[in-house]
Design a protein around this motif. Structure first.
Motif, short mmCIF file in Angstrom:
data_model
loop_
_atom_site.label_atom_id
_atom_site.label_comp_id
_atom_site.label_asym_id
_atom_site.label_seq_id
_atom_site.Cartn_x
_atom_site.Cartn_y
_atom_site.Cartn_z
N GLU A 194 0.85 -1.16 0.10
CA GLU A 194 0.00 -0.10 -0.03
C GLU A 194 0.90 1.25 0.00
N LEU A 195 0.14 2.33 -0.37
CA LEU A 195 0.86 3.63 -0.51
C LEU A 195 1.47 4.10 1.02
N THR A 196 0.98 3.79 1.82
CA THR A 196 1.35 4.10 3.32
C THR A 196 2.63 3.24 3.60
N ASN A 197 3.02 2.09 2.75
CA ASN A 197 4.05 1.45 3.45
C ASN A 197 5.29 1.81 2.83
N LEU A 198 5.37 2.59 1.98
CA LEU A 198 6.64 3.10 1.24
C LEU A 198 7.41 4.01 2.20
N GLN A 199 7.01 4.57 3.07
CA GLN A 199 7.73 5.46 4.06
C GLN A 199 8.91 4.73 4.59
N ARG A 200 8.79 3.36 4.80
CA ARG A 200 9.60 2.57 5.39
C ARG A 200 9.98 1.34 4.96
N GLN A 201 9.05 0.67 4.04
CA GLN A 201 9.20 -0.73 3.69
C GLN A 201 9.98 -0.71 2.45
N ILE A 202 11.14 -0.76 2.27
CA ILE A 202 12.32 -0.29 1.46
C ILE A 202 12.41 -1.26 0.36
N VAL A 203 11.86 -2.37 0.50
CA VAL A 203 12.07 -3.49 -0.64
C VAL A 203 10.86 -3.23 -1.58
N HIS A 204 9.95 -2.46 -1.22
CA HIS A 204 9.04 -1.99 -2.44
C HIS A 204 8.85 -0.55 -2.90
N GLY A 205 8.67 -0.40 -3.99
CA GLY A 205 8.76 0.88 -4.65
C GLY A 205 7.46 1.13 -5.21
N THR A 206 7.25 2.54 -5.63
CA THR A 206 5.92 3.35 -5.98
C THR A 206 5.29 2.17 -6.78
N GLY A 207 6.05 1.48 -7.82
CA GLY A 207 5.35 0.73 -8.86
C GLY A 207 4.74 -0.40 -8.40
N ASP A 208 4.84 -0.78 -7.05
CA ASP A 208 4.77 -2.18 -6.41
C ASP A 208 3.30 -1.99 -5.88
N VAL A 209 2.81 -0.78 -5.59
CA VAL A 209 1.59 -0.59 -4.89
C VAL A 209 0.57 -1.46 -5.56
N GLY A 210 -0.15 -2.16 -4.74
CA GLY A 210 -1.23 -3.13 -5.07
C GLY A 210 -0.69 -4.64 -5.56
N ARG A 211 0.66 -4.77 -5.65
CA ARG A 211 1.30 -5.98 -5.70
C ARG A 211 1.27 -6.88 -4.35
N SER A 212 1.37 -8.05 -4.65
CA SER A 212 1.77 -9.12 -3.54
C SER A 212 3.07 -8.77 -2.92
N LYS A 213 3.19 -8.57 -1.58
CA LYS A 213 4.39 -8.13 -0.81
C LYS A 213 5.25 -9.18 -1.31
N VAL A 214 5.09 -10.32 -1.01
CA VAL A 214 5.93 -11.66 -1.08
C VAL A 214 6.61 -11.36 -2.60
N GLU A 215 5.85 -11.25 -3.58
CA GLU A 215 6.38 -11.27 -4.95
C GLU A 215 7.33 -9.95 -5.18
N SER A 216 6.96 -8.92 -4.60
CA SER A 216 7.72 -7.45 -4.62
C SER A 216 9.09 -7.72 -3.88
N ALA A 217 8.92 -8.56 -2.80
CA ALA A 217 10.05 -8.56 -1.87
C ALA A 217 11.15 -9.50 -2.57
N ALA A 218 10.35 -10.67 -3.29
CA ALA A 218 11.40 -11.58 -3.94
C ALA A 218 12.07 -11.10 -5.08
N GLU A 219 11.41 -10.21 -5.67
CA GLU A 219 12.10 -9.53 -6.95
C GLU A 219 13.22 -8.45 -6.36
N ALA A 220 13.04 -8.03 -5.20
CA ALA A 220 13.99 -6.95 -4.77
C ALA A 220 15.08 -7.82 -4.38
#
Ligand SMILES: [Zn+2]
Length: 410
Positions: A76-102
């Motif tokens: 979610e957009l509110t995550n990006l202030q601290r959850q640095i494996v995810h980027g703006t383009g990842d909003v709405g994606r599964s966190k595990v998939e986004s993190a695995a890519e990172a």
């Protein structure tokens, strides 16, 4: 979803890999042997959020061979202030998939096992038992306590942390070696008693600090180096830039790891007996606290099965294994890595000043041929103050039968 090829033990034969890990290889505490240990390690990170993000990135960069990531959320957009494996383009994606890519971006050699599921009391055992170390980056109390209980049962060290506003706490909970979460915080707060980060806020960079401390602790545990935060609670106040540690102790009456512990409805009947209970890592590590610590002659001593011991010996910081048989028996067969102190020395008291036994906090497993003499030695060492001593059920003969039939028997 699994990604990445994983890293075999020969990975460092490749010059590129040696170059990648050059700054680790320079450290005498890591070196080639430590780097291979990292490549063989399986670390589970619970939560790909504020704490999980930096932990995952540093564990991946360090060359941990297999990283498990468990999270059922979407970015979610509110995550990006601290959850640095995810980027703006990842909003709405599964966190595990986004993190695995990172992770793959940082180190494509790392094998990633994604668990897009909520960690609950029903699922924690299965998840935790498949890993060597667990890093808890979750943010709710029911999950944290369920994970603690599962780690107690599996004997897996839990690198735990909590952050809120500008304050953080970090500890390594590891029953049999030190306290578990319930020893120190026995009462799970009711919903609404403690504000969440979503309600009270959190400094984003504090998550980076604390997740990095968790990564460092997990790496130390895998490498078996330094002094992990076992039996100490690290308290950090980012506003005042203060760091403190306080000593914390295992509670013999702890509901999870204490004497006669039941760990709620999830208790396995096998745990109490200190036998395997069918768990991949053996019941509660040493099975020491579960088995009960005798307070006098005649009481049963804590026991550990040969399979549980074999699992313990493969971990960082294994217990001290003590062979109490006399020399002629030892020359026939012994368990690799054991120190030798005759039963006679336990009876005379001479054993308790031997440096091999460490101190009262040193976890011990004692064995003889079939378990009778080491039971007496276990009783004596517990009476002398050792808190984590267990008798090896069936002795060296059980070891030969069930763990290494290539050894001699008698
Ligand atoms: Zn406990």
């Amino acid at each position: 979803m699994d990604t990445g090829p994983g890293q075999g033990p020969d990975e460092l034969a490749d010059a590129t890999a040696r170059t990648r890990y050059a700054r680790h290889l320079l450290l005498p505490e890591v070196g080639m042997a430590g780097q291979r240990r990292l490549a063989a390690a399986r670390v589970l990170v619970l939560g790909a959020g504020g704490l999980g993000s930096p932990a995952l990135l540093y564990l991946a960069a360090a060359g941990v061979g297999t990283l498990g990531i468990a999270d059922d959320d979407v970015v979610e957009l509110t995550n990006l202030q601290r959850q640095i494996v995810h980027g703006t383009g990842d909003v709405g994606r599964s966190k595990v998939e986004s993190a695995a890519e990172a992770v793959a971006r940082v180190n494509p050699g790392v094998r990633v096992e994604t668990h897009p599921e909520r960690v609950t009391a029903a699922t924690a055992d299965r998840l935790v038992a498949a890993y060597d170390v667990v890093v808890d980056g979750t943010d709710n109390f029911p999950t944290r306590y369920a994970v603690n209980d599962a780690c107690v049962r599996a004997g897996v060290p839990l690198v735990w942390a909590s952050v809120l506003r500008f304050d953080a706490q970090v500890a390594v909970w590891w029953a049999g070696h030190g306290p578990c979460l319930r020893c120190v915080f026995p009462h799970e707060p009711a919903a609404g008693d403690v504000p969440s980060c979503a309600e009270a806020g959190v400094l984003g960079a504090l998550c980076g600090t604390v997740g990095s401390v968790q990564a460092a602790e997990a790496l130390k545990l895998v490498l078996g180096i330094g002094e992990p935060l076992v039996g100490r609670l690290l308290i950090h106040d980012a506003l005042r830039a203060r760091w403190d540690t306080v000593a914390v102790q295992a509670d013999p009456s702890c509901a999870a790891c204490g004497l006669g512990a039941g760990v709620g409805a999830g208790v396995d009947a096998g745990v109490g007996a200190g036998v395997d209970g069918g768990r991949a890592h053996g019941a509660g590590g040493l099975g020491v606290r579960e088995g009960g610590i005798p307070d006098g002659g005649g009481e049963p001593v804590a026991t550990v099965s040969v399979r549980a011991l074999a699992a313990e010996l493969r971990r960082p910081h294994p217990p001290v294994l003590v062979d109490v048989r006399p020399g002629p028996e030892r020359s026939i067969v012994s368990i690799p890595g054991a120190v030798t102190i005759d039963l006679a020395d336990f009876r005379s008291g001479e054993a308790f000043s031997r440096p091999e036994l460490g101190g009262p906090g040193t976890p011990l497993v004692l064995y003889c041929k079939t378990g009778a003499r080491s039971e007496e030695a276990t009783r004596l060492v517990v009476a002398a103050g050792w808190r984590y001593a267990a008798n090896l059920t069936g002795g060296v003969l059980a070891w030969v039968r069930e763990v290494d039939p290539s050894l001699a028997t008698y």
